[in-house]
Design a protein around this motif. Structure first.
Motif, mmCIF file in Angstrom:
data_model
loop_
_atom_site.group_PDB
_atom_site.id
_atom_site.type_symbol
_atom_site.label_atom_id
_atom_site.label_comp_id
_atom_site.label_asym_id
_atom_site.label_seq_id
_atom_site.Cartn_x
_atom_site.Cartn_y
_atom_site.Cartn_z
ATOM 1 N N GLU A 78 0.856 -1.203 0.030
ATOM 2 C CA GLU A 78 -0.178 0.116 -0.049
ATOM 3 C C GLU A 78 0.811 1.194 -0.107
ATOM 4 O OE1 GLU A 78 -3.242 2.421 2.811
ATOM 5 O OE2 GLU A 78 -3.014 -0.169 2.999
ATOM 6 N N LEU A 79 1.950 1.263 0.777
ATOM 7 C CA LEU A 79 2.537 2.232 0.944
ATOM 8 C C LEU A 79 3.802 2.541 -0.563
ATOM 9 C CD1 LEU A 79 4.295 2.346 4.557
ATOM 10 C CD2 LEU A 79 2.655 4.008 3.644
ATOM 11 N N GLY A 80 4.039 1.680 -1.115
ATOM 12 C CA GLY A 80 4.500 1.531 -2.520
ATOM 13 C C GLY A 80 3.732 1.842 -3.632
ATOM 14 N N SER A 81 2.474 1.914 -3.267
ATOM 15 C CA SER A 81 1.666 2.142 -4.588
ATOM 16 C C SER A 81 1.244 3.751 -4.742
ATOM 17 C CB SER A 81 0.099 1.611 -4.274
ATOM 18 O OG SER A 81 -0.356 2.053 -3.205
ATOM 19 N N TYR A 82 1.624 4.496 -3.611
ATOM 20 C CA TYR A 82 1.609 6.018 -3.855
ATOM 21 C C TYR A 82 2.482 6.610 -4.775
ATOM 22 C CZ TYR A 82 -1.713 5.372 0.007
ATOM 23 O OH TYR A 82 -2.631 4.978 0.902
ATOM 24 N N ALA A 105 0.348 6.483 8.384
ATOM 25 C CA ALA A 105 -0.610 6.305 9.411
ATOM 26 C C ALA A 105 -1.999 5.352 8.644
ATOM 27 C CB ALA A 105 -1.016 7.555 10.092
ATOM 28 N N THR A 106 -2.142 5.752 7.669
ATOM 29 C CA THR A 106 -3.533 5.172 7.188
ATOM 30 C C THR A 106 -2.938 3.547 6.659
ATOM 31 O OG1 THR A 106 -3.833 7.153 6.096
ATOM 32 C CG2 THR A 106 -5.006 4.981 5.099
ATOM 33 N N TRP A 283 9.343 0.056 14.669
ATOM 34 C CA TRP A 283 9.113 -1.076 14.013
ATOM 35 C C TRP A 283 8.488 -1.008 12.781
ATOM 36 C CZ3 TRP A 283 8.156 -5.752 17.718
ATOM 37 C CH2 TRP A 283 8.257 -7.055 16.883
ATOM 38 N N ILE A 284 7.495 -0.109 12.586
ATOM 39 C CA ILE A 284 6.840 0.322 11.278
ATOM 40 C C ILE A 284 7.567 0.871 10.271
ATOM 41 C CG2 ILE A 284 4.495 0.292 12.651
ATOM 42 C CD1 ILE A 284 4.412 3.147 12.464
ATOM 43 N N LEU A 285 8.451 1.534 10.762
ATOM 44 C CA LEU A 285 9.737 2.146 9.949
ATOM 45 C C LEU A 285 10.789 1.268 9.421
ATOM 46 C CD1 LEU A 285 10.211 5.572 11.724
ATOM 47 C CD2 LEU A 285 8.566 4.969 9.906
#
Length: 436
Positions: A78-82, A105-106, A283-285
């Motif tokens: 999802e983050l790579g689709s932007y 965050a989304t 962790w999320i980064l």
């Protein structure tokens, strides 16, 4: 008393000219309105009110991210689709950062579930198996009290032994696991050690500038903020030195962040570190370093280009840590800051590119390198060594300004023409090297 987290509150004589009657409390309790009044016999009476927390106060559940049930692959997709190139076009560093923060965050809300944690007084090694055995022991005790027979007595004895045996083995295995992970996850190890202490170190009460004792948390926070902000050096920014323009073809180019450098710094984040004030945990980064490194590099370079950083990077959660002496004096505390992970990675990348690295260390140890330099280059090299020694660690020497000024002067004498950014850094040494 400081060793055992105790505080003595009576400062007036209670029998003639001597203090014979004491009121001592742990530092997490508050004494209000203490006064020495009328005599009772040959001693004077002490009146005070004691503030304690209601033990029956219900604690609310806390929601945290459940990383064990997270789907990092879908989150990464999802983050790579932007299309960050389009989203961040013609925007400053603050706007670009808010776009990236919102997308992270989304994606986190979509693919990392949350779990509710209820505060409990159970030790960390307590398990459902131990709870089941304790219930079985209680049931066997009730049957023993009711029937008073030998089989029920033996049943209760076996139940008690099972509880002791299970607790002993579970506790031992938990401690072995924590000890094995002490280097990779030190927070859990020290949390377990601190929980074994009978008394915990607390802050205050504190004495303000007017000599009054402050006990509530808001007043103590204001006292610490006043003291911590007073120790910073305030530079006169009205007279910023102008850069020297030299006629030379050799130019020290501006620094620039690369995607590879940023991704490398994100990939080595410690996932067990605390989350900063921006709410973005390591962790999320770390799990999405491959897809967020490119937009993050754009933000770093845009920030360096315009000389501004996002507002979130200027904020920090500051915790006062007691050093030694009287706990009522604010000067006996030192601040520990928890800043944004993005800001920390930006500074780590700068240090890695400018001052750190095996190549520089090998050159410093190589004595033959000095012989290959001419006198002007040698003076620059000798002035660079103190800069590396002073700013590689988490400390700053007292003569840091002199050391950096000497390096810049030698660069000018060498004929290297520096950009305005280098001179701007030189005029803001207190801010730049406090961050480095």
């Amino acid at each position: 008393m400081n060793t055992n987290s105790l505080q003595q509150h009576v400062n007036e004589p209670t029998r003639r000219n001597n203090i014979f009657d004491l009121v001592m409390t742990t530092t997490d309790l508050s004494i209000n309105g203490l006064e020495v009044t009328d005599k009772i016999g040959d001693h004077q009476m002490i009146n005070f009110s004691l503030e304690v927390q209601d033990p029956n106060t219900r604690t609310q559940h806390k929601q945290v991210l459940d990383y064990k049930r997270a789907n990092f692959e879908l989150r990464k997709e999802e983050l790579g689709s932007y299309k960050y190139e389009v989203l961040m076009n013609n925007k400053n560093a603050e706007e670009c950062y808010m776009i990236l923060k919102d997308k992270i965050a989304t994606a986190t809300d979509h693919h990392i579930p949350r779990k509710r944690i209820r505060p409990t007084n159970n030790p960390p090694w307590f398990s459902q198996e131990i709870k089941r055995l304790i219930n079985a022991r209680q049931h066997s005790y009730r049957r023993l009290k009711r029937y008073q027979t030998e089989p029920h007595r033996q049943e209760h004895i076996h139940a008690c032994r099972a509880v002791k045996r299970t607790i002993k083995s579970t506790k031992r295995n938990k401690e072995i696991t924590l000890a094995a992970q002490a280097k990779t996850n030190p927070k859990s190890f020290y949390k377990y050690v601190n929980d074994q202490r009978l008394k915990r170190d607390t802050i205050g009460p504190l004495i303000d500038s007017e000599g009054s004792t402050q006990t509530n948390n808001k007043s103590k926070a204001k006292i610490h903020n006043t003291y911590f902000t007073s120790v910073f050096t305030h530079e006169d920014l009205t007279e910023i030195p102008q850069p020297h323009v030299l006629n030379t073809q050799e130019i020290l180019s501006d620094g620039e962040f690369t995607v590879e450098e940023v991704e490398e710094q994100l990939s080595i984040l410690n996932p067990y570190k605390s989350t900063g004030p921006d709410g973005l945990g390591p962790w999320i980064l770390k799990e999405t370093a491959e897809v967020i490194s490119e937009p993050l590099t754009k933000i770093f370079n845009r920030s360096l280009e315009i000389g501004m950083v996002p507002d979130d990077w200027k904020h920090a959660n500051v915790t006062p840590i007691f050093k030694k002496g009287n706990k009522q004096i604010p000067n006996n505390y030192r601040p520990i800051s928890l800043t944004s992970k993005f800001q920390r990675q930006r500074m780590e990348t700068i240090k890695t590119g400018l001052f750190d690295g095996p190549q520089i260390r090998e050159i410093i140890k190589d004595t033959s390198f000095d012989d290959a330099l001419n006198p002007a280059e040698l003076s620059v090299w000798f002035s660079l060594k103190p800069v590396i020694a002073n700013f590689l660690g988490n400390h700053r020497r007292v003569q840091y300004k002199t050391v950096v000024d000497k390096l810049m002067e030698n660069f000018c004498q060498l004929g290297v023409r520096m950009s305005v950014k280098m001179h701007l850094l030189r005029s803001h040494l207190d801010y730049v090297f406090r961050e480095l």
